[in-house]
Write an enzyme that holds these catalytic residues in place. Structure first.
Site: not given
Ligand code: GLY
Length: 371
Positions: A121, A143, A185, A227, A237, A241, A245, A248, A252, A265
């Site tokens: 956990r 993330k 990025e 960030k 998010e 946040r 994306n 993305h 994605h 990526h």
């Molecule tokens: N890679 C986008 C984030 O960490 O929110």
């Protein structure tokens, strides 16, 4: 050495950034963790380069180290790989205060973080990112995830590390195409969050590609600072946040539709950002001049063509499985000016189809604005 704090109350943590700072790692590990056992997770490229240095720092800090080395690439971000890492952790006897240490790029960081978040956990987690992409984005903000065949990062959580250790010297061994994928990025942060960073990238692009230390350090620190500010405001998010994306939604989808085997990526994100600029133009959110300026910088990163045979339908199917969909709506982050973007859910199917089709047929044509 620069230290940037990610301010999250009792879960706050530092990001250390410097060049050739390995000798200082053991002291920091000692300060931030309780000595015991450690599971060091890396991949087959990175472990032979930096595994011994990292293990030595851990040992000096009082840890008994068990190493786990996974194959290179996105396919390692799987439930099956996670299961074999749990077995390693159990057999090594890791307890609740013992850290999982990620040494590698985004794949290793996401996978190791997922193990750290779920084993017993949750155990302490340390990020030592060795790719540009991981240094500016994936190692910061918590993330963590593994992929499912039906979609990228569908199984995961938010789990913050105890520290992030960024040694710029490791970028010297990063293959250039991976450096460029990370640069995508970096460009994302400038395009959607910071006009000054965007201008720095326009002016110092060649120096960045030459890995000029002053530029690298400034640019990586800027991305991490941006960030940290975003994560402080919206860790899970629920709002702002989502700006991170940018590129993305379709990025994605391209990765998923090609089984995670064709794009890095960052390459898919770059394609997604190019498509997002065209969506923004079509939706009359930005003018041609702004779009042209964004595309000019994206062009310097280099746009990867789609693989032969990929269809609009495959991209759409993958996009509709993406977890970034809100109920039945697909969310796009679109630029509204240099350094600023917004979230949109009202783009129509035909509009999206049109830009995806153009990308599949003639990607390079999308790097210029034509009236
Ligand atoms: N890679 C986008 C984030 O960490 O929110």
């Amino acid at each position: 050495m620069r230290i940037i704090e990610v301010p999250l109350g009792e879960r706050s943590y530092p990001i250390y950034i410097g060049h050739e700072i390995w000798s200082e790692l053991s002291t920091v590990l000692q300060q931030r963790l309780t000595p015991g056992k450690a599971l060091l997770i890396s991949d087959e490229h990175v472990f032979p380069l930096y595994g011994a240095k990292t293990a030595a720092a851990l040992k000096k800090a009082g840890f008994t180290v068990t190493s786990a080395v996974v194959p290179v690439g996105e396919s390692s971000k799987s439930v099956a790989q996670a299961e074999s890492l749990y077995t390693k952790a159990i057999k090594a006897g890791l307890n609740r205060t013992d850290p999982v240490v990620a040494l590698g790029g985004g794949v290793v960081g996401d996978l190791a973080g997922f193990i750290a978040a779920t084993y017993l956990r949750g155990v302490p987690f340390v990020q030592i990112p060795t790719s540009l992409l991981a240094q500016v984005d994936s190692s910061v903000g918590g993330k963590v995830a593994v992929n499912h065949q039906l979609g990228k990062n569908l199984i995961g959580t938010f789990y913050q590390p105890r520290l992030v250790w960024i040694d710029l010297s490791v970028l010297n061994t990063l293959p250039q195409h991976e450096f460029l994928a990370g640069a995508a990025e970096v460009v994302k942060y400038g395009a959607i969050l910071s006009k000054p960073l965007f201008q720095t990238l326009e002016n110092r692009w060649d120096d960045l590609l030459k890995k000029d230390l002053e530029v690298l350090s400034e640019v990586i620190a800027s991305c991490c600072t941006l960030k940290a500010q975003i994560v402080k405001q919206d860790e899970k998010e629920k709002g702002i946040r989502a700006l991170l994306n940018f590129g993305h939604t379709l990025g994605h989808a391209l990765e998923t539709a090609t089984d995670y085997t064709y794009y890095l990526h960052g390459e898919a994100v770059l394609a997604g950002m190019v498509l997002a600029v065209h969506l923004a133009v079509a939706a009359e959110l930005i003018d041609f001049k702004t779009a042209g300026r964004l595309l000019a910088l994206f062009k310097r990163v280099g746009l990867k063509k789609a693989p032969p045979g990929l269809t609009v339908e495959q991209v759409f199917t993958a996009m509709q499985q993406d977890k970034k969909r809100l109920v039945d709506k697909t969310v796009f982050i679109l630029p509204v000016e240099i350094g600023s973007g917004q979230s949109f859910t009202s783009l129509t199917h035909p509009l999206i189809t049109e830009v995806v089709r153009k990308y599949l047929q003639q990607a390079e044509a999308l790097l210029h604005m034509t009236t």
